[in-house]
Write a protein that holds these residues in place. Structure first.
Motif, mmCIF file in Angstrom:
data_model
loop_
_atom_site.group_PDB
_atom_site.id
_atom_site.type_symbol
_atom_site.label_atom_id
_atom_site.label_comp_id
_atom_site.label_asym_id
_atom_site.label_seq_id
_atom_site.Cartn_x
_atom_site.Cartn_y
_atom_site.Cartn_z
ATOM 1 N N LEU A 13 21.586 4.616 -17.279
ATOM 2 C CA LEU A 13 22.821 4.458 -18.039
ATOM 3 C C LEU A 13 22.521 4.341 -19.526
ATOM 4 O O LEU A 13 21.798 3.452 -19.963
ATOM 5 C CB LEU A 13 23.578 3.214 -17.550
ATOM 6 C CG LEU A 13 24.997 3.045 -18.062
ATOM 7 C CD1 LEU A 13 25.886 4.190 -17.573
ATOM 8 C CD2 LEU A 13 25.571 1.721 -17.606
ATOM 9 N N SER A 17 25.762 8.750 -21.235
ATOM 10 C CA SER A 17 26.090 8.879 -19.813
ATOM 11 C C SER A 17 27.252 7.960 -19.432
ATOM 12 O O SER A 17 28.079 8.308 -18.600
ATOM 13 C CB SER A 17 24.869 8.604 -18.936
ATOM 14 O OG SER A 17 24.389 7.295 -19.105
ATOM 15 N N LYS A 18 27.325 6.794 -20.069
ATOM 16 C CA LYS A 18 28.441 5.872 -19.812
ATOM 17 C C LYS A 18 29.758 6.509 -20.260
ATOM 18 O O LYS A 18 30.763 6.455 -19.549
ATOM 19 C CB LYS A 18 28.187 4.554 -20.555
ATOM 20 C CG LYS A 18 29.120 3.435 -20.172
ATOM 21 C CD LYS A 18 28.666 2.129 -20.817
ATOM 22 C CE LYS A 18 29.463 0.967 -20.319
ATOM 23 N NZ LYS A 18 28.973 -0.322 -20.821
ATOM 24 N N LEU A 82 31.498 -0.264 -14.265
ATOM 25 C CA LEU A 82 30.772 0.464 -15.305
ATOM 26 C C LEU A 82 30.743 -0.349 -16.598
ATOM 27 O O LEU A 82 29.717 -0.394 -17.284
ATOM 28 C CB LEU A 82 31.402 1.838 -15.539
ATOM 29 C CG LEU A 82 30.696 2.756 -16.517
ATOM 30 C CD1 LEU A 82 29.283 3.072 -16.043
ATOM 31 C CD2 LEU A 82 31.490 4.047 -16.698
ATOM 32 N N LEU A 87 23.238 -1.231 -20.439
ATOM 33 C CA LEU A 87 22.563 0.031 -20.699
ATOM 34 C C LEU A 87 21.143 -0.066 -20.155
ATOM 35 O O LEU A 87 20.521 -1.119 -20.188
ATOM 36 C CB LEU A 87 22.546 0.342 -22.197
ATOM 37 C CG LEU A 87 23.911 0.567 -22.847
ATOM 38 C CD1 LEU A 87 23.753 0.841 -24.333
ATOM 39 C CD2 LEU A 87 24.671 1.684 -22.177
ATOM 40 N N LEU A 91 21.696 4.235 -11.932
ATOM 41 C CA LEU A 91 22.811 4.490 -11.029
ATOM 42 C C LEU A 91 22.449 5.609 -10.074
ATOM 43 O O LEU A 91 21.891 6.626 -10.490
ATOM 44 C CB LEU A 91 24.060 4.917 -11.818
ATOM 45 C CG LEU A 91 24.529 3.990 -12.925
ATOM 46 C CD1 LEU A 91 25.663 4.647 -13.698
ATOM 47 C CD2 LEU A 91 24.991 2.681 -12.342
#
Length: 130
Positions: A13, A17-18, A82, A87, A91
């Motif tokens: 993450l 990507s988040k 999420l 970070l 996942l």
């Protein structure tokens, strides 16, 4: 000889990507809301034609709408989770199939030991033996 083996793919993450995951979740949620609205519209349209029994028609459409509302609740939960993840978290992204070469004399336990591919912002950064 070659065999197929399932390989787990995990995503690290990051801010990027988040953001992408959040956008995907919100897009899916919006699509499900549109489907609910469309189903309500279709139900009202069919109700006016009087070809179907109102109770049966309503129950079938309500069932479909409820399925989508449950999916929306799941997406809301995923968005909450999420937001809580720091970070750098890994996942589970997907599982892929890989061809593995085997030969007489190979250690079966070593061959069948799973592998994991770690991805960060679309780049493979590590391949692990489980």
């Amino acid at each position: 000889m070659r065999i197929l083996q399932t390989v787990s793919v995990k995503q690290v993450l990051t801010e990027m990507s988040k953001y992408k995951l959040l956008k995907k979740y919100k897009d899916n949620k919006q699509q499900l809301k549109k489907e609910c609205e469309q189903l309500l519209f279709e139900m009202k349209k069919l109700d006016r034609t009087r070809k179907y029994t109102p109770a049966g028609l309503k129950s079938q459409f309500d069932k479909e709408i409820d399925i989508r509302k449950e999916k929306i609740k799941l997406i809301d939960f995923q968005i909450e989770q999420l937001d809580l993840l720091p970070l750098g978290s890994e996942l589970n992204d997907q599982d892929v199939q890989a061809l593995i070469d085997i030969k007489v004399g190979d250690n079966w336990e070593e061959v069948t030991k799973g592998k994991t591919i770690i991805i960060k912002d679309g780049t493979i950064i590590e391949i692990r033996e489980r």
